[in-house]
Design a protein around this motif. Structure first.
Motif, PDB file in Angstrom:
ATOM      1  N   ASP A 143     -75.667 -11.972 -15.199  1.00  0.00           N
ATOM      2  CA  ASP A 143     -76.395 -11.998 -13.831  1.00  0.00           C
ATOM      3  C   ASP A 143     -77.681 -12.939 -14.083  1.00  0.00           C
ATOM      4  O   ASP A 143     -78.679 -12.306 -14.069  1.00  0.00           O
ATOM      5  CB  ASP A 143     -77.019 -10.526 -13.278  1.00  0.00           C
ATOM      6  CG  ASP A 143     -77.402 -10.497 -12.073  1.00  0.00           C
ATOM      7  OD1 ASP A 143     -77.482 -11.860 -11.248  1.00  0.00           O
ATOM      8  OD2 ASP A 143     -78.147  -9.500 -11.477  1.00  0.00           O
ATOM      9  N   ALA A 144     -77.351 -14.185 -14.425  1.00  0.00           N
ATOM     10  CA  ALA A 144     -78.554 -14.910 -14.868  1.00  0.00           C
ATOM     11  C   ALA A 144     -78.440 -16.508 -14.038  1.00  0.00           C
ATOM     12  O   ALA A 144     -77.773 -16.439 -12.948  1.00  0.00           O
ATOM     13  CB  ALA A 144     -78.499 -15.283 -16.219  1.00  0.00           C
ATOM     14  N   ASP A 145     -78.791 -17.489 -14.587  1.00  0.00           N
ATOM     15  CA  ASP A 145     -78.618 -18.788 -13.938  1.00  0.00           C
ATOM     16  C   ASP A 145     -76.978 -18.870 -13.687  1.00  0.00           C
ATOM     17  O   ASP A 145     -76.541 -19.022 -14.698  1.00  0.00           O
ATOM     18  CB  ASP A 145     -79.435 -19.955 -14.597  1.00  0.00           C
ATOM     19  CG  ASP A 145     -78.742 -20.122 -16.192  1.00  0.00           C
ATOM     20  OD1 ASP A 145     -79.282 -18.980 -16.822  1.00  0.00           O
ATOM     21  OD2 ASP A 145     -78.100 -21.057 -16.219  1.00  0.00           O
ATOM     22  N   LYS A 146     -76.841 -19.438 -12.404  1.00  0.00           N
ATOM     23  CA  LYS A 146     -75.442 -19.589 -12.270  1.00  0.00           C
ATOM     24  C   LYS A 146     -74.720 -20.822 -12.942  1.00  0.00           C
ATOM     25  O   LYS A 146     -73.567 -20.760 -13.428  1.00  0.00           O
ATOM     26  CB  LYS A 146     -75.288 -19.722 -10.714  1.00  0.00           C
ATOM     27  CG  LYS A 146     -75.915 -18.690  -9.829  1.00  0.00           C
ATOM     28  CD  LYS A 146     -75.861 -17.310 -10.385  1.00  0.00           C
ATOM     29  CE  LYS A 146     -76.778 -16.232  -9.641  1.00  0.00           C
ATOM     30  NZ  LYS A 146     -76.904 -15.072 -10.353  1.00  0.00           N
ATOM     31  N   ALA A 147     -75.508 -21.971 -12.939  1.00  0.00           N
ATOM     32  CA  ALA A 147     -74.928 -22.986 -13.811  1.00  0.00           C
ATOM     33  C   ALA A 147     -74.560 -22.742 -14.989  1.00  0.00           C
ATOM     34  O   ALA A 147     -73.896 -23.447 -15.833  1.00  0.00           O
ATOM     35  CB  ALA A 147     -76.008 -24.347 -13.987  1.00  0.00           C
ATOM     36  N   GLY A 148     -75.319 -21.366 -15.617  1.00  0.00           N
ATOM     37  CA  GLY A 148     -74.862 -21.002 -17.128  1.00  0.00           C
ATOM     38  C   GLY A 148     -73.665 -19.986 -17.343  1.00  0.00           C
ATOM     39  O   GLY A 148     -73.260 -19.862 -18.286  1.00  0.00           O
ATOM     40  N   TYR A 149     -73.150 -19.734 -15.977  1.00  0.00           N
ATOM     41  CA  TYR A 149     -72.027 -18.628 -16.035  1.00  0.00           C
ATOM     42  C   TYR A 149     -70.901 -19.209 -16.934  1.00  0.00           C
ATOM     43  O   TYR A 149     -70.524 -18.165 -17.590  1.00  0.00           O
ATOM     44  CB  TYR A 149     -71.490 -18.595 -14.752  1.00  0.00           C
ATOM     45  CG  TYR A 149     -72.380 -17.262 -13.933  1.00  0.00           C
ATOM     46  CD1 TYR A 149     -73.706 -16.969 -14.303  1.00  0.00           C
ATOM     47  CD2 TYR A 149     -71.593 -16.657 -12.693  1.00  0.00           C
ATOM     48  CE1 TYR A 149     -74.255 -16.019 -13.679  1.00  0.00           C
ATOM     49  CE2 TYR A 149     -72.389 -15.700 -12.271  1.00  0.00           C
ATOM     50  CZ  TYR A 149     -73.672 -15.345 -12.515  1.00  0.00           C
ATOM     51  OH  TYR A 149     -74.491 -14.435 -11.771  1.00  0.00           O
ATOM     52  N   ASP A 184     -74.806 -27.187  -3.264  1.00  0.00           N
ATOM     53  CA  ASP A 184     -75.746 -27.207  -4.332  1.00  0.00           C
ATOM     54  C   ASP A 184     -75.277 -26.769  -5.826  1.00  0.00           C
ATOM     55  O   ASP A 184     -74.022 -26.304  -5.638  1.00  0.00           O
ATOM     56  CB  ASP A 184     -76.903 -26.242  -4.148  1.00  0.00           C
ATOM     57  CG  ASP A 184     -76.290 -24.904  -3.789  1.00  0.00           C
ATOM     58  OD1 ASP A 184     -76.484 -23.819  -4.578  1.00  0.00           O
ATOM     59  OD2 ASP A 184     -75.787 -24.697  -2.525  1.00  0.00           O
ATOM     60  N   GLU A 185     -75.952 -26.906  -6.882  1.00  0.00           N
ATOM     61  CA  GLU A 185     -75.435 -26.764  -8.144  1.00  0.00           C
ATOM     62  C   GLU A 185     -75.092 -25.494  -8.187  1.00  0.00           C
ATOM     63  O   GLU A 185     -73.930 -25.138  -8.862  1.00  0.00           O
ATOM     64  CB  GLU A 185     -76.488 -26.881  -8.914  1.00  0.00           C
ATOM     65  CG  GLU A 185     -76.234 -27.066 -10.608  1.00  0.00           C
ATOM     66  CD  GLU A 185     -77.392 -27.229 -11.463  1.00  0.00           C
ATOM     67  OE1 GLU A 185     -76.923 -27.410 -12.783  1.00  0.00           O
ATOM     68  OE2 GLU A 185     -78.350 -27.170 -11.125  1.00  0.00           O
ATOM     69  N   ASP A 186     -75.883 -24.451  -7.951  1.00  0.00           N
ATOM     70  CA  ASP A 186     -75.434 -22.847  -8.098  1.00  0.00           C
ATOM     71  C   ASP A 186     -74.037 -22.538  -7.205  1.00  0.00           C
ATOM     72  O   ASP A 186     -73.285 -22.009  -7.993  1.00  0.00           O
ATOM     73  CB  ASP A 186     -76.619 -22.105  -7.555  1.00  0.00           C
ATOM     74  CG  ASP A 186     -77.798 -21.815  -8.495  1.00  0.00           C
ATOM     75  OD1 ASP A 186     -77.555 -22.601  -9.642  1.00  0.00           O
ATOM     76  OD2 ASP A 186     -78.997 -21.798  -7.854  1.00  0.00           O
TER      77      ASP A 186
END
Length: 220
Positions: A143-149, A184-186
């Motif tokens: 549950d963190a930055d979505k680009a890093g999922y 968007d990026e997320d």
């Protein structure tokens, strides 16, 4: 009977809470303090916290990874469900928010179960793998930055034992995943992640419509 997941009105959601939520005083206090913050939308729903605690019990989890702590509600819910010798490795970069988390972990008597790493999660996960921790964890929550999922998922999958469980939050992203105007990026990252898991034969999956959408992936 129903062949489609029921929609929750505000009144029905309140009934859900009234009929099923068993939130401890310390969890409630943490949730209420977090609600005063401008970033309170990052807080998971209490019914999701209870669901995740149940997953800890069902998995027989003793070792958990959490990627994204915020003020610690999910960490606390899972740590309370862990056995006394259980451990939760919590990854975050915010000292401000995790200071709140640590106060409540201490109040709940679970600080000894939680190992907080204040560093980019990708670095912590990479170090764990280099140190030979692959296959040693029972459960992970992302549950963190979505680009890093995608990267978090790959590392967590490697660190999990066979039969271990990954829970991934915000996979419905407030409905943006089906809005063609959202580019968007997320949103793009979450769409790509969801599509990847659909065909990932390394795991069994279920996207559960709780909170903002929670995908469960069991490592085969």
């Amino acid at each position: 009977m129903s062949n489609q997941t029921i929609s929750l009105t505000d009144a029905l959601h309140q009934y859900l809470l009234d009929a099923s939520l068993r939130e401890s005083d310390v969890l409630k206090a943490l949730r209420e303090e977090t609600a005063t913050l401008s970033t309170a939308n990052m807080q998971i729903a209490p019914e999701q916290g209870q669901f995740m605690a149940l997953l800890v019990h069902l998995c027989g989890a003793r070792n958990i990874i959490e990627v994204g702590v915020y003020t610690g509600y999910s960490s606390l819910a899972m740590a309370l469900a862990l056995p006394e010798n259980g451990r939760l490795l919590a990854c975050d970069v915010s000292e401000e928010y995790t200071n709140i988390a640590q106060r409540y972990w201490s109040e709940a008597g679970v600080s000894s179960k939680i190992d907080l790493h204040l560093a980019p999660a990708i670095e912590t996960l990479q170090t764990l793998r280099k140190d030979g921790a692959a296959g040693r964890f029972d459960m992970a929550f992302i549950d963190a930055d979505k680009a890093g999922y995608d990267a978090y998922y790959e590392h967590c999958l490697a660190l999990l034992r066979q039969g271990g469980l990954i829970a991934v939050d915000n996979v419905l992203w407030g409905g943006s995943v089906i809005d063609p105007d959202k580019q968007d990026e997320d949103t793009l990252a979450i769409r790509a992640f969801n599509q990847k898991l659909l065909t990932d034969q390394r795991v069994d999956i279920s996207l559960v419509p709780i909170g903002d959408g929670l995908t469960l992936a069991r490592k085969r």
